[in-house]
Write a protein that holds these residues in place. Structure first.
Motif, mmCIF file in Angstrom:
data_model
loop_
_atom_site.group_PDB
_atom_site.id
_atom_site.type_symbol
_atom_site.label_atom_id
_atom_site.label_comp_id
_atom_site.label_asym_id
_atom_site.label_seq_id
_atom_site.Cartn_x
_atom_site.Cartn_y
_atom_site.Cartn_z
ATOM 1 N N MET A 1 0.840 -1.200 0.000
ATOM 2 C CA MET A 1 0.000 0.000 0.000
ATOM 3 C C MET A 1 0.873 1.248 0.000
ATOM 4 N N LYS A 2 0.338 2.325 -0.538
ATOM 5 C CA LYS A 2 1.114 3.544 -0.711
ATOM 6 C C LYS A 2 0.498 4.709 0.057
ATOM 7 N N ILE A 3 1.388 5.461 0.720
ATOM 8 C CA ILE A 3 1.003 6.699 1.399
ATOM 9 C C ILE A 3 1.746 7.847 0.729
ATOM 10 N N LEU A 4 1.022 8.870 0.316
ATOM 11 C CA LEU A 4 1.629 10.068 -0.254
ATOM 12 C C LEU A 4 1.483 11.209 0.750
ATOM 13 N N ILE A 5 2.598 11.874 1.048
ATOM 14 C CA ILE A 5 2.596 13.004 1.977
ATOM 15 C C ILE A 5 2.869 14.289 1.201
ATOM 16 N N LEU A 6 2.005 15.281 1.387
ATOM 17 C CA LEU A 6 2.177 16.591 0.762
ATOM 18 C C LEU A 6 2.498 17.601 1.851
ATOM 19 N N THR A 7 3.631 18.278 1.726
ATOM 20 C CA THR A 7 4.036 19.235 2.756
ATOM 21 C C THR A 7 4.816 20.380 2.119
ATOM 22 N N ASN A 8 5.099 21.411 2.916
ATOM 23 C CA ASN A 8 5.765 22.583 2.336
ATOM 24 C C ASN A 8 7.246 22.695 2.662
ATOM 25 N N ASN A 26 7.784 0.640 8.564
ATOM 26 C CA ASN A 26 7.877 -0.652 9.282
ATOM 27 C C ASN A 26 6.641 -1.521 9.063
ATOM 28 N N LEU A 27 5.517 -0.864 8.779
ATOM 29 C CA LEU A 27 4.272 -1.600 8.497
ATOM 30 C C LEU A 27 4.129 -1.909 7.000
ATOM 31 N N ASN A 28 5.239 -1.730 6.274
ATOM 32 C CA ASN A 28 5.325 -2.067 4.839
ATOM 33 C C ASN A 28 4.507 -1.157 3.926
ATOM 34 N N TYR A 29 4.278 0.073 4.358
ATOM 35 C CA TYR A 29 3.703 1.064 3.459
ATOM 36 C C TYR A 29 4.828 1.659 2.617
ATOM 37 N N GLY A 30 4.554 1.891 1.347
ATOM 38 C CA GLY A 30 5.466 2.684 0.534
ATOM 39 C C GLY A 30 5.160 4.145 0.795
ATOM 40 N N VAL A 31 6.163 4.926 1.204
ATOM 41 C CA VAL A 31 5.945 6.327 1.576
ATOM 42 C C VAL A 31 6.568 7.246 0.537
ATOM 43 N N GLU A 50 10.478 7.945 -0.904
ATOM 44 C CA GLU A 50 10.744 8.496 -2.229
ATOM 45 C C GLU A 50 10.268 9.936 -2.242
ATOM 46 N N CYS A 51 11.195 10.871 -2.504
ATOM 47 C CA CYS A 51 10.855 12.299 -2.475
ATOM 48 C C CYS A 51 10.635 12.830 -3.889
ATOM 49 N N ILE A 52 9.626 13.664 -4.029
ATOM 50 C CA ILE A 52 9.261 14.264 -5.313
ATOM 51 C C ILE A 52 9.364 15.777 -5.160
ATOM 52 N N GLU A 53 10.269 16.385 -5.914
ATOM 53 C CA GLU A 53 10.460 17.831 -5.788
ATOM 54 C C GLU A 53 9.244 18.580 -6.322
ATOM 55 N N THR A 54 8.649 19.397 -5.458
ATOM 56 C CA THR A 54 7.450 20.159 -5.810
ATOM 57 C C THR A 54 7.629 21.575 -5.279
#
Length: 366
Positions: A1-8, A26-31, A50-54
């Motif tokens: 499962m995937k979690i996407l985090i949006l922050t500034n 640790n719970l095997n989420y892709g972050v 995995e970081c995405i430049e925004t």
């Protein structure tokens, strides 16, 4: 499962939410993390994110750049296909929320503070409220860091009732900000301010109050730590040159500076929950802070800290003098009481558990 985090920005995410990210991994989420790049991106990548430049300007509103941010978020979400999106701070909350709503992706917003745009009445406030209403129409959960911020959303009919949840800010890592014995020097009291150097953090009031205090108590020390968020370089240099303050610049690890202080001061105009106050209290240092939401909850008046009137130099000055003249043993016991309060009410594990509960609820319902 995937979690996407949006922050500034990466610094806040790493310093205050690293443990949540570690738990998810640790719970095997892709972050995946979408953010403007800064010095903390390599540290986040070391956690296996995995970081995405925004890139975007976190201050002010520009319709063209804000629409570009919305389009960018839509592209990122379509590419990653996350199971849940977590958003922090105003622009990711608003434009990330809109993108999630358009694409029918579950999302959890965190109101880290209302911000200047909402705190100050006028057209900008009305526009921001409207944007929040659009963005949070189908939100899965909205975390609030203090009750007054949550009440503001209730009164303005932003986000439906069953999505609102109060958490103790970002919590504090009690194992990193360990309790430290109170400084034994009773004559050269040291105060510390930690934060971005900007008007809304109360830096003008602090400098004026410090100058008045030094006239009565020349041995008192005022340490200031933080980056310039606004152009205060000339003013800080002037106060430093005159020996009123000791400017220490930005410091990656503030714990040792807190340890060597007798109390922390934060004259902020508004906060979600002030992390520096939690860290100082966890270390066993009394809190002197504005009586505003996000600050006043972090201490118990005369037990673990003293409050003062916001934007009021005289009130701040009188509170500093009151603390200086407080007996040493009472100061020490205030620090002890602050640590106990952090253990009982602000343990970061409380926040992590809240996120895991909401993520589990969302993913199970899908």
């Amino acid at each position: 499962m995937k979690i996407l985090i949006l922050t500034n920005f990466g610094m806040g995410l790493y310093k205050f939410r690293k443990e949540l990210i570690e738990k998810l991994i640790n719970l095997n989420y892709g972050v995946y993390i979408s953010l403007p790049y800064d010095d903390y991106v390599p540290r986040l990548q070391e956690l296996d994110c995995e970081c995405i430049e925004t890139n975007f300007n976190r201050q002010g509103m520009n319709p063209i750049s804000d629409i570009k941010l919305l389009i960018n978020y839509i592209k990122i979400i379509k590419k990653i296909k996350p199971d849940v999106v977590l958003t922090y701070t105003i622009k990711p909350n608003i434009y990330g929320g809109m993108a999630c709503r358009l694409l029918n992706i579950p999302y959890i917003a965190n109101i880290t503070g209302l911000g200047t745009a909402v705190e100050n009445t006028g057209m900008l406030q009305k526009l921001t409220i409207l944007l929040y209403k659009i963005a949070l129409k189908k939100v899965s959960c909205v975390f609030f860091q203090n009750a007054e911020n949550m009440q503001f959303f209730v009164e303005n009919k932003i986000a439906i009732k069953n999505t609102r949840r109060l958490i103790p800010g970002s919590g504090v890592n009690l194992n990193f900000h360990v309790f430290e014995n109170y400084p034994t020097d009773t004559h050269k009291i040291t105060f510390i301010f930690i934060g971005r150097l900007m008007k809304n953090k109360g830096i003008n009031e602090l400098l004026e109050a410090a100058e008045k205090v030094k006239q009565l108590y020349p041995n008192i020390k005022f340490n200031i730590i933080g980056n310039f968020d606004e152009d205060y370089s000339a003013k800080i240099k002037d106060y430093s040159d005159r020996g009123i303050i000791n400017y220490l610049g930005y410091q990656d690890n503030v714990h040792m500076f807190i340890k060597d202080s007798h109390a922390i001061i934060l004259p902020s105009y508004h906060e979600g929950t002030a992390n520096v106050l939690l860290e100082a209290a966890s270390t066993g240092r009394p809190v002197l802070a504005s009586n505003v939401a996000g600050c006043k909850e972090t201490f118990d008046e005369s037990i673990s800290g003293f409050g003062f009137e916001v934007k009021n130099v005289e009130s701040l000055f009188n509170t500093i003098i009151k603390f200086i003249e407080t007996p040493y043993e009472q100061k020490r016991l205030m620090g002890v009481a602050g640590r106990k309060k952090m253990e009982n009410e602000y343990n970061r594990d409380i926040v992590i558990s809240a996120y895991l509960e909401e993520i589990e609820r969302i993913t199970k319902s899908d």
